[in-house]
Design a protein around this motif. Structure first.
Motif, PDB file in Angstrom:
ATOM      1  N   ALA A  75       0.610  -1.349  -0.121  1.00  0.00           N
ATOM      2  CA  ALA A  75      -0.104  -0.036  -0.120  1.00  0.00           C
ATOM      3  C   ALA A  75       1.008   1.202   0.014  1.00  0.00           C
ATOM      4  O   ALA A  75       0.538   2.156  -0.872  1.00  0.00           O
ATOM      5  CB  ALA A  75      -0.813   0.075   1.011  1.00  0.00           C
ATOM      6  N   LEU A  76       1.864   1.327   0.741  1.00  0.00           N
ATOM      7  CA  LEU A  76       2.805   2.438   1.050  1.00  0.00           C
ATOM      8  C   LEU A  76       3.620   2.583  -0.505  1.00  0.00           C
ATOM      9  O   LEU A  76       3.652   3.723  -0.944  1.00  0.00           O
ATOM     10  CB  LEU A  76       3.859   2.203   2.115  1.00  0.00           C
ATOM     11  N   THR A  77       4.031   1.513  -1.144  1.00  0.00           N
ATOM     12  CA  THR A  77       4.799   1.875  -2.433  1.00  0.00           C
ATOM     13  C   THR A  77       3.685   2.258  -3.572  1.00  0.00           C
ATOM     14  O   THR A  77       3.805   3.077  -4.437  1.00  0.00           O
ATOM     15  CB  THR A  77       5.534   0.580  -2.887  1.00  0.00           C
ATOM     16  N   GLY A  78       2.422   1.725  -3.415  1.00  0.00           N
ATOM     17  CA  GLY A  78       1.447   2.252  -4.101  1.00  0.00           C
ATOM     18  C   GLY A  78       1.205   3.815  -4.380  1.00  0.00           C
ATOM     19  O   GLY A  78       1.160   4.608  -5.195  1.00  0.00           O
ATOM     20  N   VAL A  79       0.999   4.224  -3.024  1.00  0.00           N
ATOM     21  CA  VAL A  79       0.997   5.804  -2.904  1.00  0.00           C
ATOM     22  C   VAL A  79       2.260   6.395  -3.106  1.00  0.00           C
ATOM     23  O   VAL A  79       2.259   7.555  -3.778  1.00  0.00           O
ATOM     24  CB  VAL A  79       0.584   6.071  -1.406  1.00  0.00           C
ATOM     25  N   GLY A  80       3.330   5.698  -3.068  1.00  0.00           N
ATOM     26  CA  GLY A  80       4.693   6.243  -3.357  1.00  0.00           C
ATOM     27  C   GLY A  80       4.703   6.444  -4.696  1.00  0.00           C
ATOM     28  O   GLY A  80       5.598   7.374  -5.214  1.00  0.00           O
ATOM     29  N   TRP A  82       2.693   7.420  -6.886  1.00  0.00           N
ATOM     30  CA  TRP A  82       1.913   8.840  -7.230  1.00  0.00           C
ATOM     31  C   TRP A  82       2.629   9.806  -6.646  1.00  0.00           C
ATOM     32  O   TRP A  82       2.685  10.907  -7.435  1.00  0.00           O
ATOM     33  CB  TRP A  82       0.353   8.771  -6.315  1.00  0.00           C
ATOM     34  N   LEU A  83       3.163   9.781  -5.563  1.00  0.00           N
ATOM     35  CA  LEU A  83       3.740  10.995  -4.844  1.00  0.00           C
ATOM     36  C   LEU A  83       5.191  11.198  -5.544  1.00  0.00           C
ATOM     37  O   LEU A  83       5.596  12.381  -5.921  1.00  0.00           O
ATOM     38  CB  LEU A  83       4.256  10.619  -3.283  1.00  0.00           C
ATOM     39  N   SER A  84       6.147  10.227  -5.931  1.00  0.00           N
ATOM     40  CA  SER A  84       7.299  10.414  -6.553  1.00  0.00           C
ATOM     41  C   SER A  84       7.094  10.854  -8.017  1.00  0.00           C
ATOM     42  O   SER A  84       7.756  11.753  -8.436  1.00  0.00           O
ATOM     43  CB  SER A  84       8.109   8.853  -6.593  1.00  0.00           C
ATOM     44  N   VAL A  85       6.119  10.445  -8.717  1.00  0.00           N
ATOM     45  CA  VAL A  85       6.070  10.716 -10.061  1.00  0.00           C
ATOM     46  C   VAL A  85       5.514  12.200 -10.185  1.00  0.00           C
ATOM     47  O   VAL A  85       5.907  13.144 -11.053  1.00  0.00           O
ATOM     48  CB  VAL A  85       4.887   9.690 -10.691  1.00  0.00           C
ATOM     49  N   ASN A  89       8.020  14.296 -12.374  1.00  0.00           N
ATOM     50  CA  ASN A  89       7.371  14.611 -13.700  1.00  0.00           C
ATOM     51  C   ASN A  89       5.951  15.029 -13.581  1.00  0.00           C
ATOM     52  O   ASN A  89       5.025  14.088 -14.350  1.00  0.00           O
ATOM     53  CB  ASN A  89       7.741  13.538 -14.642  1.00  0.00           C
ATOM     54  N   PRO A  90       5.646  16.181 -13.111  1.00  0.00           N
ATOM     55  CA  PRO A  90       4.190  16.372 -12.816  1.00  0.00           C
ATOM     56  C   PRO A  90       3.495  16.539 -13.997  1.00  0.00           C
ATOM     57  O   PRO A  90       2.019  16.127 -14.008  1.00  0.00           O
ATOM     58  CB  PRO A  90       4.170  17.719 -12.051  1.00  0.00           C
ATOM     59  N   TYR A  91       4.001  17.016 -15.100  1.00  0.00           N
ATOM     60  CA  TYR A  91       3.456  17.045 -16.647  1.00  0.00           C
ATOM     61  C   TYR A  91       3.044  15.747 -17.159  1.00  0.00           C
ATOM     62  O   TYR A  91       1.800  15.469 -17.662  1.00  0.00           O
ATOM     63  CB  TYR A  91       4.007  17.824 -17.500  1.00  0.00           C
ATOM     64  N   SER A  92       3.725  14.652 -16.947  1.00  0.00           N
ATOM     65  CA  SER A  92       3.370  13.224 -17.327  1.00  0.00           C
ATOM     66  C   SER A  92       2.221  12.788 -16.842  1.00  0.00           C
ATOM     67  O   SER A  92       1.263  12.219 -17.276  1.00  0.00           O
ATOM     68  CB  SER A  92       4.598  12.387 -17.239  1.00  0.00           C
TER      69      SER A  92
END
Length: 505
Positions: A75-80, A82-85, A89-92
């Protein structure tokens, strides 16, 4: 991309951050959710059908192990992701959300259902033990398996889209994006791969839950090995179909993707190692089928480690081969849309940048000796502008001195000779022709010179490049923009807005 402060990690690298989190998540999702849940449900069903409580006990212990990992690290890596991307690279990710909003909304509902089901499945196991209650529990297990697979099935469409958007480039609809050419082949590969991973993981766990002198250990190992062996040819078939639909231009990146740029010539050797690894996995699986009672626990480490390594490396290759794009033929890996390049190469990226990344005191070290104050100030302004060009155009993939560093590449090419700006600028201008996995430089001729000046400075300054999260940012005013670009500020009449994202219809 230029509307947001630039997050940057100069040791691990931005892409290293995403890769670490994403690969760990895929290993957990495929091995312990998509693949293991149907195996556990099948074990429970088989034990109930045969009236053998040993299968029920083993299935519960394996489930509990998966339950702990998936609901914590998974669960943490799933949220991770989203957070890291979103940071890197917010536009992607914004583009993908616009296209796949409703698909992701459905996936979120499916994921919530999956979480509720695994909680119910684990917590009712020792309560729904007989009669109709046990039958309901088994059905609950297969429902969990189905929803785990649906979650993957939706996400795989987005992964396929990033490699080849297909008809979406002209139609711009959710359906055309979802049914991209890579979707079904990738799903056909990942589904049996998850089953095979689950089988190998379950085999690895059996000796921890069943004593060596218990005859049931051999029975369980044999049955799980058969499950794994049945999945193997389906993995091969799905993999061949998947490979066949990878765009031809991306196949040319396999050599670098498999073994990195430094070791691209090792491609054949790597493939030989991969074949040996697969054979080793199948050999242990076959051993578990024919002579499970003679199979030492330590041998089961081989397929366990091997399949995790193979799957993790597959994810690395899948991410790399689509370069120079982050979304095929639509957005380059640096976060700039293909359609915006003509404008940026005319006006320069700094003309549209919102933030400047200020030089720290450590970054200002290494200037030539004997400079007068005006010369020093002018050079620092030039280096500052070059740093801003680097951060906006290169830092999504490259560090200054860490993993995949720009200085490391220049050192291999030019050695210890002075990295004069005209030397490095000439390379950067034509790098995409020599290395097709690199996007073209998006800026103008002056920014090439500024980038060259900054890279020349990096040869004499080994300080890590801090991101906005460390050094902060400076909002670019018209005056600062003029100083960075060396030109008067763009007027409202002369400025051309960047193209807007196309939302799904």
């Amino acid at each position: 991309m230029m509307d947001f402060p630039v997050f940057h990690l100069d040791i691990l690298g931005n892409r290293g951050l995403i890769a670490t989190i994403a690969i760990l998540h895929v290993l957990i999702n495929h091995g312990l959710a998509v693949g293991l849940m149907p195996l556990v449900a099948a074990m429970e069903w088989y034990g109930h059908k045969r009236g053998d409580a040993r299968w029920d006990k083993l299935a519960y212990r394996i489930l509990f192990f998966a339950f702990l990992i998936t609901t914590t690290v998974g669960a943490l890596t799933g949220v991770g992701i989203w957070l890291s991307v979103s940071l890197v690279n917010p536009y992607s990710i914004a583009s993908l959300i616009r296209v796949f909003f409703w698909a992701w909304f459905v996936e979120w509902l499916v994921f919530i259902t999956e979480v509720c089901l695994i909680l119910a499945y684990a917590l009712t196991w020792k309560k729904w033990t007989t009669g109709a209650a046990k039958v309901r529990h088994i059905r609950l297990g297969f429902a969990l398996a189905f929803f785990s697979w649906v979650t993957m099935a939706i996400i795989v469409s987005i992964l396929g889209f990033m490699m080849d958007p297909g008809n979406w480039l002209s139609e711009h609809t959710l359906w055309s994006g979802f049914t991209n050419p890579v979707y079904l082949p990738q799903l056909a590969f990942r589904t049996p791969l998850a089953a095979a991973m689950a089988g190998v993981i379950a085999m690895f766990l059996v000796p921890f839950f069943v004593k060596r002198d218990d005859p049931f250990r051999a029975t369980a190992l044999r049955a799980i090995a058969v499950w794994t062996l049945v999945a193997a040819p389906l993995v091969l078939a799905g993999g061949l179909w998947y490979y066949a639909v990878v765009p031809e231009a991306m196949r040319e990146n396999f050599g670098v993707a498999l073994a990195s740029l430094q070791f691209a010539e090792w491609q054949q050797k790597f493939l030989e190692i991969a074949v040996v690894t697969v054979v080793a996995i199948l050999a242990v699986v076959q051993w578990a089928i024919t002579r499970p009672q003679l199979l030492p626990r330590i041998v089961l480490i081989v397929p366990f480690v091997a399949i995790l390594w193979m799957t993790g490396h597959f994810e690395r290759v899948r991410e790399f081969v689509r370069k120079p794009y982050v979304i095929g033929s639509y957005m380059y890996a640096n976060g700039f849309r293909v359609d915006d390049y003509a404008l940026l190469q005319r006006d320069g990226v700094l003309a549209y940048a919102t933030y400047s990344n200020p030089l720290t005191d450590a970054e200002k070290a290494g200037l030539p000796d004997g400079l007068a104050a005006p010369e020093r100030a002018a050079l620092l302004t030039r280096i500052q502008a070059g740093k801003d060009v680097f951060m906006n155009t290169c830092s999504r993939c490259h560090t200054g001195h860490g993993v995949n560093s720009i200085t490391g590449h220049l050192q291999r090419m030019f050695g210890d000779q002075p990295w004069k700006s005209e030397l490095t600028a000439g390379y950067i201008e034509n790098m995409h022709e020599a290395q097709p996995f690199m996007p073209p430089f998006p800026g103008n001729a002056r920014e090439l010179e500024l980038m060259g000046a900054y890279l020349e400075h990096l040869q004499h300054n080994a300080a890590p490049i801090p991101g906005a999260q460390q050094a902060g940012v400076v909002v670019i005013t018209p005056t600062l923009r003029a100083a960075l670009t060396g030109t008067p500020p763009l007027t409202q009449a002369s400025a051309t807005p960047l193209t807007r994202e196309t939302s799904t219809r």
